[in-house]
Write a protein that holds these residues in place. Structure first.
Motif, short mmCIF file in Angstrom:
data_model
loop_
_atom_site.label_atom_id
_atom_site.label_comp_id
_atom_site.label_asym_id
_atom_site.label_seq_id
_atom_site.Cartn_x
_atom_site.Cartn_y
_atom_site.Cartn_z
N TYR A 299 -2.25 15.56 -0.33
CA TYR A 299 -2.12 14.23 0.26
C TYR A 299 -3.08 14.04 1.44
O TYR A 299 -3.64 12.97 1.62
CB TYR A 299 -0.68 13.97 0.69
CG TYR A 299 0.25 13.77 -0.48
CD1 TYR A 299 -0.11 12.99 -1.57
CD2 TYR A 299 1.50 14.36 -0.50
CE1 TYR A 299 0.73 12.82 -2.65
CE2 TYR A 299 2.35 14.18 -1.57
CZ TYR A 299 1.96 13.41 -2.64
OH TYR A 299 2.81 13.24 -3.69
N TYR B 202 -5.96 15.51 1.66
CA TYR B 202 -7.26 15.36 1.02
C TYR B 202 -7.44 13.93 0.48
O TYR B 202 -8.54 13.36 0.56
CB TYR B 202 -7.43 16.38 -0.10
CG TYR B 202 -8.76 16.33 -0.79
CD1 TYR B 202 -9.94 16.61 -0.09
CD2 TYR B 202 -8.86 15.97 -2.12
CE1 TYR B 202 -11.18 16.56 -0.72
CE2 TYR B 202 -10.09 15.91 -2.76
CZ TYR B 202 -11.24 16.20 -2.05
OH TYR B 202 -12.45 16.13 -2.67
N SER B 203 -6.37 13.34 -0.04
CA SER B 203 -6.48 11.96 -0.54
C SER B 203 -6.75 10.98 0.61
O SER B 203 -7.50 10.01 0.43
CB SER B 203 -5.24 11.55 -1.31
OG SER B 203 -4.14 11.36 -0.45
N LEU C 247 -10.40 11.28 1.24
CA LEU C 247 -11.18 10.53 0.25
C LEU C 247 -11.15 9.04 0.54
O LEU C 247 -12.16 8.34 0.40
CB LEU C 247 -10.64 10.80 -1.16
CG LEU C 247 -10.83 12.21 -1.70
CD1 LEU C 247 -10.15 12.35 -3.06
CD2 LEU C 247 -12.29 12.57 -1.80
N ASN D 122 -13.61 8.74 -6.17
CA ASN D 122 -12.62 8.97 -5.11
C ASN D 122 -11.31 8.23 -5.39
O ASN D 122 -10.23 8.78 -5.21
CB ASN D 122 -13.18 8.55 -3.75
CG ASN D 122 -14.20 9.52 -3.21
OD1 ASN D 122 -14.39 10.60 -3.75
ND2 ASN D 122 -14.88 9.13 -2.15
N MET E 42 -7.75 10.06 -6.03
CA MET E 42 -6.59 9.73 -5.20
C MET E 42 -5.40 9.34 -6.07
O MET E 42 -4.26 9.75 -5.82
CB MET E 42 -6.91 8.60 -4.22
CG MET E 42 -7.80 9.03 -3.09
SD MET E 42 -8.05 7.77 -1.81
CE MET E 42 -8.82 6.45 -2.69
N ILE F 91 -3.97 12.44 -7.66
CA ILE F 91 -3.23 13.24 -6.68
C ILE F 91 -1.83 12.68 -6.47
O ILE F 91 -0.84 13.41 -6.51
CB ILE F 91 -3.99 13.32 -5.34
CG1 ILE F 91 -5.20 14.26 -5.47
CG2 ILE F 91 -3.08 13.80 -4.21
CD1 ILE F 91 -6.13 14.24 -4.27
N TYR F 92 -1.72 11.37 -6.27
CA TYR F 92 -0.42 10.77 -6.01
C TYR F 92 0.49 10.83 -7.23
O TYR F 92 1.68 11.12 -7.12
CB TYR F 92 -0.57 9.33 -5.52
CG TYR F 92 -0.91 9.26 -4.05
CD1 TYR F 92 0.06 9.45 -3.09
CD2 TYR F 92 -2.21 9.02 -3.64
CE1 TYR F 92 -0.25 9.39 -1.74
CE2 TYR F 92 -2.53 8.96 -2.30
CZ TYR F 92 -1.54 9.15 -1.35
OH TYR F 92 -1.86 9.11 -0.03
N GLY G 101 -0.26 5.85 -6.72
CA GLY G 101 -1.16 6.51 -7.66
C GLY G 101 -1.65 5.55 -8.73
O GLY G 101 -2.85 5.51 -9.05
N PHE H 87 -4.22 3.14 -7.22
CA PHE H 87 -5.56 3.70 -7.06
C PHE H 87 -6.26 3.88 -8.40
O PHE H 87 -7.49 3.69 -8.49
CB PHE H 87 -5.51 5.02 -6.30
CG PHE H 87 -5.36 4.86 -4.81
CD1 PHE H 87 -6.17 3.99 -4.10
CD2 PHE H 87 -4.41 5.56 -4.12
CE1 PHE H 87 -6.05 3.83 -2.74
CE2 PHE H 87 -4.27 5.42 -2.75
CZ PHE H 87 -5.09 4.55 -2.06
#
Length: 173
Positions: free
Chosen positions: A68, A70-71, A74, A95, A99, A102-103, A142, A145
């Motif tokens: 999170y 890292y997101s 980004l 990116n 993201m 990741i979420y 998520g 994005f």
């Protein structure tokens, strides 16, 4: 443009505060695992005889938090690209997609892992705060994005097509 700079400032503060809190928390968990008391009022109930589940749980929490953070990094990169008016680049699209992944993966994994750990581990900090709540927001953010990356990808393709048509029109004239 002023709002982008304000958002960049807020995201920068958020990123560095998450980074600092993450480092402090990781250090506190490491000291906790070695049995050093920090004077923080905590109660930990662990029903398993070996500590493999506890270590796996702490590793997964650190991994989620790192992902999170890292997101947010980004997102900060994307805001910086927007300030430079680099809107429809492959980096921005990648990116946003990363993201979103990741979420969504964080939400899906936490939906399966956290109920497993709730039976074995209970961690409270202060007055009965439930540390293991993961809301549905991760899934929504998520998906947002991922949709945003697709929109930027379509806009990039249309921009390239418009440039190509403009060149053809200039050659025709």
């Amino acid at each position: 443009m002023k709002s982008l700079r304000i958002l960049d400032l807020i995201i920068t503060i958020l990123f560095f505060s998450m980074l600092g809190i993450g480092i402090i928390t990781f250090g506190a968990f490491t000291l906790f695992l070695f049995g050093i008391d920090l004077g923080i009022k905590t109660s930990t109930t662990f029903s398993d005889k070996d500590k493999t589940s506890l270590y796996l749980f702490l590793f997964s929490i650190i991994t989620f938090y790192s992902a999170y953070t890292y997101s947010i990094f980004l997102f900060k990169q994307n805001i910086t690209s927007f300030i430079k008016l680099e809107l429809f680049t492959n980096k921005v699209i990648k990116n946003f997609k990363l993201m979103g992944i990741i979420y969504i993966s964080g939400y899906i994994i936490s939906s399966f892992i956290i109920p497993f750990f709730k039976q074995d581990i209970k961690i409270e900090i202060g007055q009965n705060e439930d540390f293991l709540n993961f809301p549905l927001n991760g899934l929504i953010i998520g998906l947002f994005f991922l949709v945003l990356s697709k929109v930027f990808q379509i806009a990039k393709i249309q921009k390239e097509q418009n440039i190509k048509l403009k060149q053809e029109n200039e050659l025709t004239i």
